[in-house]
Design a protein around this motif. Structure first.
Motif, short mmCIF file in Angstrom:
data_model
loop_
_atom_site.label_atom_id
_atom_site.label_comp_id
_atom_site.label_asym_id
_atom_site.label_seq_id
_atom_site.Cartn_x
_atom_site.Cartn_y
_atom_site.Cartn_z
N GLY A 51 44.02 64.17 40.90
CA GLY A 51 44.01 63.06 39.94
C GLY A 51 44.76 62.11 40.21
N LEU A 52 45.67 62.12 41.01
CA LEU A 52 46.86 60.97 41.43
C LEU A 52 46.19 60.14 42.40
N SER A 53 45.82 58.77 42.06
CA SER A 53 45.56 57.92 42.83
C SER A 53 46.38 56.47 42.89
N PHE A 54 46.74 56.03 43.99
CA PHE A 54 47.45 54.79 44.14
C PHE A 54 46.74 53.50 43.99
N ILE A 55 45.37 53.79 44.28
CA ILE A 55 44.60 52.24 44.48
C ILE A 55 43.80 51.98 43.30
N ASP A 56 43.80 52.62 42.34
CA ASP A 56 43.19 52.42 41.22
C ASP A 56 43.62 51.24 40.55
N LYS A 57 44.81 51.17 40.32
CA LYS A 57 45.47 49.94 39.82
C LYS A 57 45.39 48.73 40.71
N GLY A 58 45.33 48.93 42.09
CA GLY A 58 45.37 47.94 43.02
C GLY A 58 43.83 47.36 43.12
N MET A 59 42.88 48.30 42.66
CA MET A 59 41.56 47.58 42.77
C MET A 59 41.30 46.67 41.39
N ILE A 60 41.70 47.22 40.48
CA ILE A 60 41.87 46.48 38.90
C ILE A 60 42.61 45.15 39.34
N ALA A 86 42.53 35.91 49.18
CA ALA A 86 43.82 36.01 49.01
C ALA A 86 44.49 36.33 47.96
N GLY A 87 43.69 35.99 46.59
CA GLY A 87 44.17 36.62 45.42
C GLY A 87 43.84 37.99 45.43
N ALA A 88 42.63 38.51 46.10
CA ALA A 88 42.45 39.95 46.10
C ALA A 88 43.55 40.69 46.65
N MET A 89 43.82 40.16 47.94
CA MET A 89 44.92 41.09 48.68
C MET A 89 46.00 41.24 47.84
N LEU A 90 46.69 39.89 47.35
CA LEU A 90 47.81 39.99 46.55
C LEU A 90 47.65 40.82 45.30
N GLY A 91 46.56 40.85 44.51
CA GLY A 91 46.27 41.94 43.55
C GLY A 91 46.45 43.26 43.70
N PHE A 92 45.88 43.43 44.79
CA PHE A 92 45.78 44.95 45.53
C PHE A 92 47.33 45.31 45.81
N LEU A 93 47.96 44.67 46.50
CA LEU A 93 49.42 45.01 46.87
C LEU A 93 50.28 44.93 45.67
N ILE A 94 50.01 44.23 44.82
CA ILE A 94 50.82 44.34 43.30
C ILE A 94 50.62 45.38 42.52
N GLY A 95 49.17 46.00 42.21
CA GLY A 95 48.61 47.00 41.83
C GLY A 95 49.19 48.16 42.29
N ALA A 97 51.55 48.65 44.41
CA ALA A 97 53.17 48.71 44.26
C ALA A 97 53.74 49.18 42.98
N LEU A 98 52.78 48.74 41.81
CA LEU A 98 52.99 49.22 40.51
C LEU A 98 52.83 50.65 40.32
N SER A 99 51.76 50.98 41.00
CA SER A 99 51.36 52.61 40.96
C SER A 99 52.36 53.39 41.59
N TRP A 100 52.81 53.04 42.79
CA TRP A 100 53.93 53.71 43.55
C TRP A 100 55.39 53.65 42.61
#
Length: 152
Positions: A51-60, A86-95, A97-100
């Motif tokens: 149940g641990l996923s790092f990309i959920d917040k990244g996708m949002i 560019a916004g999608a890539m930046l948002g994915f990286l921020i999300g 990183a936040l999950s991590w």
């Protein structure tokens, strides 16, 4: 009849066992559970997931930042497609990183609890007659049982 109960290892468990023995119930079996000694695997496989996923917040965040980038791209030079990507890539990286960071904070807190001497749980199995079952259940609930099950 058998009654299964789980307890955190504490003085309440010892008192419950003593009370059961005073009531004449001698068929008591206690099994301590071992604590996890090593960290669970970080990445899931197709056959095992925790149940641990790092990309959920990244996708949002990718969706939100991509939408904002695309809408602002109509005004900015480069166009909406470039700024949306560019916004999608930046948002994915921020999300991600936040999950991590949140995972690392939870892991450190859990390790501190284990170092403090977190006690394990104990499964208590009590064999008794049918007419004694309600008394046994009352004693176990009164001494902070985490869960209880009855079988015949």
């Amino acid at each position: 009849m058998q009654i299964f109960a789980t307890f955190e290892y504490s003085a309440f468990l010892e008192i419950a066992i003593t009370e059961l023995e005073e009531k004449g119930i001698t068929a008591i079996y206690a099994v301590p559970l071992d604590l996890r000694k090593k960290e669970p695997r970080l990445l899931d496989s197709i056959h095992r997931a925790d149940g641990l996923s790092f990309i959920d917040k990244g996708m949002i965040f990718a969706f939100m930042f991509g939408t904002i980038g695309a809408s602002k791209g109509f005004v900015w030079q480069g166009g909406p497609i470039i700024w949306g990507i560019a916004g999608a890539m930046l948002g994915f990286l921020i999300g991600t990183a936040l999950s991590w960071i949140m995972y690392l904070m939870k892991r450190n807190k859990r390790q501190l609890q284990l170092k403090k001497g977190k006690k394990g749980e104990v499964i208590l199995i009590v064999s008794c007659e049918d007419n004694q079952a309600s008394v046994v259940e009352d004693i176990l609930w009164d001494h902070r049982a985490l869960g209880l099950a009855r079988t015949k």
